[in-house]
Design a protein around this motif. Structure first.
Motif, PDB file in Angstrom:
ATOM      1  N   PHE A  96       0.830  -1.197   0.000  1.00  0.00           N
ATOM      2  CA  PHE A  96       0.000   0.000   0.000  1.00  0.00           C
ATOM      3  C   PHE A  96       0.873   1.260   0.000  1.00  0.00           C
ATOM      4  O   PHE A  96       0.594   2.216  -0.733  1.00  0.00           O
ATOM      5  N   VAL A  97       1.933   1.260   0.778  1.00  0.00           N
ATOM      6  CA  VAL A  97       2.846   2.402   0.803  1.00  0.00           C
ATOM      7  C   VAL A  97       3.414   2.631  -0.596  1.00  0.00           C
ATOM      8  O   VAL A  97       3.474   3.766  -1.081  1.00  0.00           O
ATOM      9  N   GLN A  98       3.815   1.571  -1.264  1.00  0.00           N
ATOM     10  CA  GLN A  98       4.355   1.692  -2.617  1.00  0.00           C
ATOM     11  C   GLN A  98       3.304   2.225  -3.588  1.00  0.00           C
ATOM     12  O   GLN A  98       3.616   3.023  -4.481  1.00  0.00           O
ATOM     13  N   LEU A  99       2.057   1.827  -3.421  1.00  0.00           N
ATOM     14  CA  LEU A  99       0.983   2.333  -4.270  1.00  0.00           C
ATOM     15  C   LEU A  99       0.822   3.842  -4.080  1.00  0.00           C
ATOM     16  O   LEU A  99       0.702   4.593  -5.049  1.00  0.00           O
ATOM     17  N   ILE A 100       0.834   4.288  -2.839  1.00  0.00           N
ATOM     18  CA  ILE A 100       0.686   5.716  -2.574  1.00  0.00           C
ATOM     19  C   ILE A 100       1.901   6.489  -3.088  1.00  0.00           C
ATOM     20  O   ILE A 100       1.769   7.588  -3.651  1.00  0.00           O
ATOM     21  N   GLU A 101       3.089   5.933  -2.938  1.00  0.00           N
ATOM     22  CA  GLU A 101       4.291   6.572  -3.493  1.00  0.00           C
ATOM     23  C   GLU A 101       4.178   6.685  -5.018  1.00  0.00           C
ATOM     24  O   GLU A 101       4.546   7.702  -5.607  1.00  0.00           O
ATOM     25  N   SER A 102       3.679   5.651  -5.661  1.00  0.00           N
ATOM     26  CA  SER A 102       3.476   5.686  -7.104  1.00  0.00           C
ATOM     27  C   SER A 102       2.432   6.739  -7.476  1.00  0.00           C
ATOM     28  O   SER A 102       2.589   7.459  -8.472  1.00  0.00           O
ATOM     29  N   ALA A 103       1.394   6.857  -6.675  1.00  0.00           N
ATOM     30  CA  ALA A 103       0.362   7.873  -6.918  1.00  0.00           C
ATOM     31  C   ALA A 103       0.954   9.277  -6.790  1.00  0.00           C
ATOM     32  O   ALA A 103       0.603  10.176  -7.553  1.00  0.00           O
ATOM     33  N   ARG A 104       1.845   9.476  -5.829  1.00  0.00           N
ATOM     34  CA  ARG A 104       2.517  10.775  -5.684  1.00  0.00           C
ATOM     35  C   ARG A 104       3.290  11.128  -6.954  1.00  0.00           C
ATOM     36  O   ARG A 104       3.223  12.250  -7.448  1.00  0.00           O
ATOM     37  N   ARG A 105       4.019  10.165  -7.480  1.00  0.00           N
ATOM     38  CA  ARG A 105       4.804  10.387  -8.692  1.00  0.00           C
ATOM     39  C   ARG A 105       3.888  10.670  -9.884  1.00  0.00           C
ATOM     40  O   ARG A 105       4.113  11.606 -10.653  1.00  0.00           O
ATOM     41  N   THR A 106       2.831   9.884 -10.013  1.00  0.00           N
ATOM     42  CA  THR A 106       1.871  10.089 -11.095  1.00  0.00           C
ATOM     43  C   THR A 106       1.231  11.468 -10.991  1.00  0.00           C
ATOM     44  O   THR A 106       1.043  12.154 -11.996  1.00  0.00           O
ATOM     45  N   ALA A 107       0.904  11.884  -9.791  1.00  0.00           N
ATOM     46  CA  ALA A 107       0.300  13.201  -9.580  1.00  0.00           C
ATOM     47  C   ALA A 107       1.238  14.309 -10.059  1.00  0.00           C
ATOM     48  O   ALA A 107       0.803  15.241 -10.754  1.00  0.00           O
ATOM     49  N   ARG A 108       2.499  14.209  -9.698  1.00  0.00           N
ATOM     50  CA  ARG A 108       3.473  15.213 -10.148  1.00  0.00           C
ATOM     51  C   ARG A 108       3.569  15.242 -11.674  1.00  0.00           C
ATOM     52  O   ARG A 108       3.637  16.307 -12.273  1.00  0.00           O
ATOM     53  N   GLU A 109       3.575  14.069 -12.289  1.00  0.00           N
ATOM     54  CA  GLU A 109       3.733  13.978 -13.744  1.00  0.00           C
ATOM     55  C   GLU A 109       2.502  14.442 -14.509  1.00  0.00           C
ATOM     56  O   GLU A 109       2.615  14.892 -15.643  1.00  0.00           O
ATOM     57  N   THR A 110       1.331  14.316 -13.910  1.00  0.00           N
ATOM     58  CA  THR A 110       0.085  14.636 -14.613  1.00  0.00           C
ATOM     59  C   THR A 110      -0.568  15.927 -14.155  1.00  0.00           C
ATOM     60  O   THR A 110      -1.606  16.320 -14.691  1.00  0.00           O
TER      61      THR A 110
END
Length: 120
Positions: free
Chosen positions: A66-80
């Motif tokens: 779950f932590v990795q999913l949220i970290e991935s969401a943070r990165r996606t948010a920055r990119e999009t």
């Protein structure tokens, strides 16, 4: 689905939306066994909202998946260009998992996960 399967599942489909902000409530089990549902919900919301808040229940059962999913969401948010944040500071098992996994070492990570503006 038997009773033990129900106890292990994640009840994360609770959504609220106000204008451009969508809040996803993550409760129950947020582990490798249930991460596909959490991922699908985040993917859906990121495609349809300008701002997303993740509201993680203090008593949620969390693992590094779950932590990795949220970290991935943070990165996606920055990119999009989607604003992404937690509704409240990490607490309970989420905070313990973050500490054990070394996710609180950097000041910007502390600011995101713990809502500290000074990196404490």
């Amino acid at each position: 689905m038997n009773d033990s399967d129900h106890d292990r599942r994640s009840d994360l489909a609770v959504l609220s939306s106000a204008a451009e902000l969508t809040t996803i409530e993550f409760v129950g089990e947020l582990t490798i066994k249930t991460i596909a549902g959490a991922h699908a919900r985040l993917t859906e919301v990121f495609g349809a909202s300008g701002a997303v808040k993740a509201d993680v229940a203090e008593d949620a059962v969390v693992d590094l998946t779950f932590v990795q999913l949220i970290e991935s969401a943070r990165r996606t948010a920055r990119e999009t260009g989607v604003a992404f944040d937690l509704a409240a500071p990490a607490a309970g098992q989420l905070r313990e998992t973050l500490a054990r996994g070394g996710f609180l070492a950097a000041a910007d990570d502390q600011e995101f996960w713990l809502k500290t503006s000074e990196g404490r």
